[in-house]
Design an enzyme around this catalytic site. Structure first.
Site, PDB file in Angstrom:
ATOM      1  N   SER A  41       0.025   4.570   9.534  1.00 34.12           N
ATOM      2  CA  SER A  41      -0.364   3.871   8.269  1.00 34.12           C
ATOM      3  C   SER A  41      -1.952   3.671   7.965  1.00 34.12           C
ATOM      4  O   SER A  41      -2.613   3.883   9.044  1.00 34.12           O
ATOM      5  CB  SER A  41       0.190   2.298   8.301  1.00 34.12           C
ATOM      6  OG  SER A  41      -0.901   1.595   9.035  1.00 34.12           O
ATOM      7  N   VAL A  42      -2.323   3.214   6.966  1.00 35.81           N
ATOM      8  CA  VAL A  42      -3.750   2.986   6.605  1.00 35.81           C
ATOM      9  C   VAL A  42      -4.346   2.068   7.550  1.00 35.81           C
ATOM     10  O   VAL A  42      -5.685   2.072   7.848  1.00 35.81           O
ATOM     11  CB  VAL A  42      -3.858   2.466   5.173  1.00 35.81           C
ATOM     12  CG1 VAL A  42      -3.072   0.964   4.948  1.00 35.81           C
ATOM     13  CG2 VAL A  42      -5.359   2.536   4.566  1.00 35.81           C
ATOM     14  N   LYS A  43      -3.425   1.084   8.239  1.00 35.92           N
ATOM     15  CA  LYS A  43      -3.988  -0.062   9.098  1.00 35.92           C
ATOM     16  C   LYS A  43      -4.710   0.647  10.350  1.00 35.92           C
ATOM     17  O   LYS A  43      -5.248  -0.263  10.907  1.00 35.92           O
ATOM     18  CB  LYS A  43      -2.946  -0.906   9.289  1.00 35.92           C
ATOM     19  CG  LYS A  43      -2.283  -1.563   8.016  1.00 35.92           C
ATOM     20  CD  LYS A  43      -3.448  -2.421   7.504  1.00 35.92           C
ATOM     21  CE  LYS A  43      -3.128  -3.594   6.070  1.00 35.92           C
ATOM     22  NZ  LYS A  43      -3.842  -4.729   6.153  1.00 35.92           N
ATOM     23  N   ASP A  44      -4.406   1.775  10.714  1.00 34.06           N
ATOM     24  CA  ASP A  44      -4.944   2.156  12.081  1.00 34.06           C
ATOM     25  C   ASP A  44      -6.592   2.327  11.801  1.00 34.06           C
ATOM     26  O   ASP A  44      -7.340   1.821  12.835  1.00 34.06           O
ATOM     27  CB  ASP A  44      -4.737   3.697  12.086  1.00 34.06           C
ATOM     28  CG  ASP A  44      -3.224   3.964  12.699  1.00 34.06           C
ATOM     29  OD1 ASP A  44      -2.482   2.832  12.842  1.00 34.06           O
ATOM     30  OD2 ASP A  44      -3.131   5.021  12.716  1.00 34.06           O
TER      31      ASP A  44
END
Ligand SMILES: Cc1ncc(COP(=O)(O)O)c(C=O)c1O
Length: 325
Positions: A41-44
């Site tokens: 995910s983008v959250k990394d």
């Protein structure tokens, strides 16, 4: 050539043209496929930045514990950073999130505490409050608080923004992303608008969330808040990472329209992505249909991977139960 640990694989995700779901739309529509990050995910991106900034500020010391309220994806990014750097993780999550997301976090060694969804953010049972309380009780712990932590937007200002500018060779004219904490859209938009002040940003919101009305009227309307099913976007609070000056307009997308578009992305584009990706594409294309010109290039962020939603939108029985098939 090898990476020293898994977090070095974060970022530099591909930009992929959408070819089928864009039928009848002028201009080029590109998807930033963030499931290529190691935590899918983008959250990394922001999780790593929040940990590294906390280390630099002397807030996180060896053997420390990272405590966060997360819809799952931030937790995954934090867990990977914690493994690479030797920290413990405790995550609080609301009970509306997919069971898969809890299991995934436990698989990478985190402790997960599930909290009720339908309580006010300041209720002591909410996942925000439980995280804050644990942070006060546990010595040598940090509560990054992705909603208000400036490292969240900064990660996207430093990575996602420059990547998109380079990948489109400066041709990007429109940028669309779902808004949860606001870090993705605002950090990226800040960088892109510095390169091209005419760039238009479209924020995707859900029914049951406060953002769109707040942008249009300046009113935080509690009547806008009601339960919805889409995971990751829309809020019942105003996170500090949402800078309304950087988001030109909001479009609300229903749970059903988002779910059906997500399934089309898998079948027609080969993009097996998460539910909020359908929200982002559905809403962005509504805007594109009316406003995009032949020479325009719109980038839509696809935040996460489809595996996290196998029990929901990719499950035909579940879809029928909702009355959506
Ligand atoms: C699946 C998903 N989509 C979209 C978002 C929204 O991104 P941001 O928090 O950067 O606004 C999130 C954030 O939690 C998410 O988990």
């Amino acid at each position: 050539m090898y990476l020293n640990n898994i977090v070095e694989a974060i970022g530099n995700t591909p930009l992929v043209k959408l070819n089928k779901v864009t039928d009848g739309i002028k201009g080029t529509i590109l998807a930033k496929v963030e499931y290529f990050n190691p935590g899918n995910s983008v959250k990394d991106r922001m999780a790593l930045k929040m940990v590294e900034d906390a280390e630099k500020a002397g807030l996180l010391k060896p053997g420390g514990t990272i405590i966060e309220g997360t819809s799952g994806n931030t937790g995954m990014g934090l867990a990977l950073a914690a493994i690479a750097k030797g920290y413990k993780c405790i995550f609080t999550m609301s009970d509306k999130q997919s069971k898969e997301k809890q299991d995934i976090l436990r698989a990478v060694g985190a402790e997960v505490i599930v909290c009720p969804t339908n309580v006010a953010p300041d209720d002591p049972r909410s996942y925000y409050s439980v995280a804050r309380k644990l942070n006060q009780e546990i010595p040598n712990s940090i509560y990054p608080n992705q909603y208000d932590n400036p490292s969240n937007s900064a990660a996207h200002y430093e990575t996602t923004g420059p990547e998109l500018w380079e990948q489109t060779e400066g041709k990007i004219t429109h940028y669309a992303a779902g808004v949860g904490t606001g870090g993705t859209i605002c950090g990226t938009a800040q960088y892109l608008k510095e390169q091209n002040p005419n760039l238009i940003t479209v924020g995707l919101d859900t029914y049951g969330s406060v953002f769109k009305k707040y942008k249009e009227t300046g009113i935080f309307d509690e009547n806008e808040i009601y339960p919805y099913k889409t995971e990751g976007i829309g809020e019942d609070i105003l996170p500090k990472n949402v800078n309304f000056d950087l988001i030109d307009l909001f479009i609300k997308v229903s749970d059903k329209d988002a779910a059906l578009m997500t399934r089309r992305l898998a079948k027609e584009e080969g993009l097996f992505v998460g539910w909020s990706c359908g929200s982002a594409v559905y809403g962005a294309l509504e805007y594109a249909k009316e406003h995009l010109k032949e020479d325009d290039t719109m980038v839509i962020v696809l935040p996460d991977h489809g595996t996290r939603y196998l029990g929901k939108i990719y499950n035909d029985d579940w879809m029928r139960e909702q009355g959506w098939l």
